[in-house]
Design a protein around this motif. Structure first.
Motif, short mmCIF file in Angstrom:
data_model
loop_
_atom_site.label_atom_id
_atom_site.label_comp_id
_atom_site.label_asym_id
_atom_site.label_seq_id
_atom_site.Cartn_x
_atom_site.Cartn_y
_atom_site.Cartn_z
N VAL A 90 66.24 23.59 65.05
CA VAL A 90 65.21 24.55 65.45
C VAL A 90 64.02 24.50 64.49
CG1 VAL A 90 64.74 27.01 65.76
CG2 VAL A 90 66.90 26.07 66.52
N ALA A 91 64.29 24.37 63.19
CA ALA A 91 63.20 24.30 62.20
C ALA A 91 62.41 23.01 62.38
CB ALA A 91 63.77 24.39 60.79
N ILE A 92 63.08 21.92 62.68
CA ILE A 92 62.39 20.65 62.88
C ILE A 92 61.56 20.69 64.16
CG2 ILE A 92 62.71 18.16 63.20
CD1 ILE A 92 65.27 18.48 61.49
N LYS A 93 62.10 21.33 65.20
CA LYS A 93 61.32 21.51 66.43
C LYS A 93 60.08 22.35 66.17
CE LYS A 93 64.47 21.01 70.32
NZ LYS A 93 65.04 21.67 71.50
N ALA A 94 60.23 23.39 65.34
CA ALA A 94 59.09 24.24 65.00
C ALA A 94 58.02 23.44 64.24
CB ALA A 94 59.54 25.42 64.18
N LEU A 95 58.44 22.46 63.46
CA LEU A 95 57.51 21.62 62.73
C LEU A 95 56.78 20.66 63.67
CD1 LEU A 95 56.48 20.68 59.91
CD2 LEU A 95 58.39 19.07 59.90
N VAL A 96 57.48 20.13 64.66
CA VAL A 96 56.93 19.12 65.57
C VAL A 96 56.15 19.75 66.73
CG1 VAL A 96 57.59 17.26 67.15
CG2 VAL A 96 58.72 17.47 64.96
N TYR A 97 56.49 20.98 67.11
CA TYR A 97 55.92 21.60 68.31
C TYR A 97 54.39 21.73 68.31
CZ TYR A 97 55.53 24.64 72.35
OH TYR A 97 55.19 25.17 73.56
N PRO A 98 53.74 22.16 67.21
CA PRO A 98 52.27 22.25 67.27
C PRO A 98 51.60 20.92 67.59
CG PRO A 98 53.09 23.41 65.36
CD PRO A 98 54.25 22.69 65.95
N GLY A 99 52.14 19.84 67.08
CA GLY A 99 51.59 18.52 67.39
C GLY A 99 51.80 18.14 68.84
N ALA A 100 52.95 18.51 69.40
CA ALA A 100 53.22 18.23 70.81
C ALA A 100 52.27 19.02 71.71
CB ALA A 100 54.67 18.55 71.15
N VAL A 101 51.99 20.26 71.33
CA VAL A 101 51.05 21.07 72.10
C VAL A 101 49.64 20.48 72.01
CG1 VAL A 101 49.92 23.34 72.22
CG2 VAL A 101 52.39 23.20 71.92
N ALA A 102 49.22 20.10 70.82
CA ALA A 102 47.88 19.52 70.65
C ALA A 102 47.75 18.22 71.44
CB ALA A 102 47.62 19.27 69.16
N LYS A 103 48.79 17.39 71.41
CA LYS A 103 48.75 16.12 72.14
C LYS A 103 48.67 16.38 73.65
CE LYS A 103 51.30 12.98 70.42
NZ LYS A 103 52.45 12.18 70.00
N ALA A 104 49.40 17.39 74.13
CA ALA A 104 49.35 17.71 75.55
C ALA A 104 47.97 18.22 75.96
CB ALA A 104 50.42 18.75 75.88
N LEU A 105 47.35 19.02 75.11
CA LEU A 105 46.02 19.54 75.41
C LEU A 105 44.98 18.43 75.43
CD1 LEU A 105 46.00 22.86 73.35
CD2 LEU A 105 46.14 22.61 75.84
N VAL A 106 45.09 17.49 74.49
CA VAL A 106 44.13 16.38 74.43
C VAL A 106 44.28 15.48 75.65
CG1 VAL A 106 43.58 14.25 73.17
CG2 VAL A 106 43.86 16.40 71.94
N LYS A 107 45.51 15.24 76.07
CA LYS A 107 45.76 14.36 77.22
C LYS A 107 45.68 15.09 78.55
CE LYS A 107 48.58 10.98 74.82
NZ LYS A 107 49.89 10.31 74.77
N ASN A 108 45.36 16.40 78.51
CA ASN A 108 45.25 17.23 79.70
C ASN A 108 46.56 17.23 80.51
OD1 ASN A 108 43.91 19.07 81.24
ND2 ASN A 108 42.76 17.55 82.43
N GLU A 109 47.65 17.38 79.80
CA GLU A 109 48.98 17.43 80.42
C GLU A 109 49.54 18.84 80.28
OE1 GLU A 109 51.20 14.55 78.23
OE2 GLU A 109 50.27 12.84 79.22
N ALA A 110 50.67 19.07 80.91
CA ALA A 110 51.33 20.37 80.80
C ALA A 110 51.89 20.53 79.39
CB ALA A 110 52.46 20.47 81.81
N PRO B 262 54.48 21.26 76.73
CA PRO B 262 55.95 21.23 76.78
C PRO B 262 56.54 22.55 76.29
CG PRO B 262 55.16 19.99 74.90
CD PRO B 262 53.95 20.41 75.68
N SER B 263 57.67 22.92 76.86
CA SER B 263 58.33 24.13 76.39
C SER B 263 59.08 23.81 75.11
CB SER B 263 59.29 24.67 77.45
OG SER B 263 60.37 23.78 77.62
N PHE B 264 59.25 24.81 74.28
CA PHE B 264 59.91 24.62 72.99
C PHE B 264 61.35 24.17 73.17
CE2 PHE B 264 62.18 26.11 69.22
CZ PHE B 264 61.41 25.54 68.22
N SER B 265 62.03 24.74 74.14
CA SER B 265 63.45 24.40 74.34
C SER B 265 63.64 22.98 74.87
CB SER B 265 64.11 25.40 75.28
OG SER B 265 63.44 25.40 76.52
N ASN B 266 62.66 22.46 75.62
CA ASN B 266 62.78 21.12 76.20
C ASN B 266 62.12 20.04 75.36
OD1 ASN B 266 64.20 22.11 78.38
ND2 ASN B 266 62.37 22.38 79.62
N LEU B 267 61.66 20.38 74.15
CA LEU B 267 61.01 19.41 73.28
C LEU B 267 62.03 18.36 72.85
CD1 LEU B 267 58.32 18.82 71.82
CD2 LEU B 267 59.24 20.09 69.88
#
Length: 195
Positions: A59-79, A81-86
């Protein structure tokens, strides 16, 4: 005129915030082969290593990776990702060759750990850890590029955004910024006396 201590504190805080943002949203700073494929940020290098050692909860590692996944999704204009499905890298898929390759890039690995730790530490009290981390990463990448130690040298390169990380990491050190301000003021006084 404000004191050099106040200016240094303000500049250091802003630089620490910029550095934290660059590291946490995983702006591509470099490209290097790693356990999970090709890593482009210190968080991408450290997350698979932290997963493999089983010392930190997933969970802590997901919390570390999640902001980058959100930023990447916003840049690529994608949905977003949910935290649980990361999806994180599967540590059981690590081969001995992958582990040896990461150990050969020890400077990048250690520098990435220091960079991530320095990003969080800089929010509390700016310190030199982040600057040392970025310098270690830079040294490891330049060494690998210059010596062509990589099997495929085109996979190892440094993005221009690395300059932002280096500058913000350096400017987050309040004592050094204060010395720069004092020396600039000293030069200004000398010029005023000469004219």
């Amino acid at each position: 005129m404000a004191s050099s201590r106040k200016w240094a504190t303000t500049i250091s805080f802003i630089a620490s915030s910029i550095y934290f943002t660059v590291i946490i949203i995983q702006i591509p700073l470099f490209s290097v082969p790693c356990i999970s494929g090709t890593c482009t940020s210190p968080v991408a290098v450290t997350a698979p290593q932290l997963l493999a050692c089983d010392l930190i909860p997933t969970v802590a590692i997901k919390a570390l990776v999640y902001p980058g996944a959100v930023a990447k999704a916003l840049v690529k204009n994608e949905a977003i990702p949910s935290f649980s499905n990361l999806k994180l890298h599967d540590p059981s898929a690590v081969t001995a060759a992958d582990a040896i390759a990461d150990l050969q890039r020890l400077e990048v690995l250690v520098g990435s750990y220091l960079s991530v730790a320095g990003a969080f530490w800089g929010l509390i009290k700016p310190w030199r850890v982040s600057f040392y981390g970025v310098l270690l990463i830079l040294w490891g990448l330049v060494k690998e590029i210059m010596l062509r130690k990589s099997a495929s040298p085109n996979l190892v390169y440094i993005h221009p955004a690395m300059s932002i990380a280096i500058c913000s990491a350096f400017l987050s050190i309040a004592k050094d910024v204060r010395r720069i301000i004092r020396s600039c003021r000293g030069l200004q006084i000398v010029k005023e006396k000469r004219s």
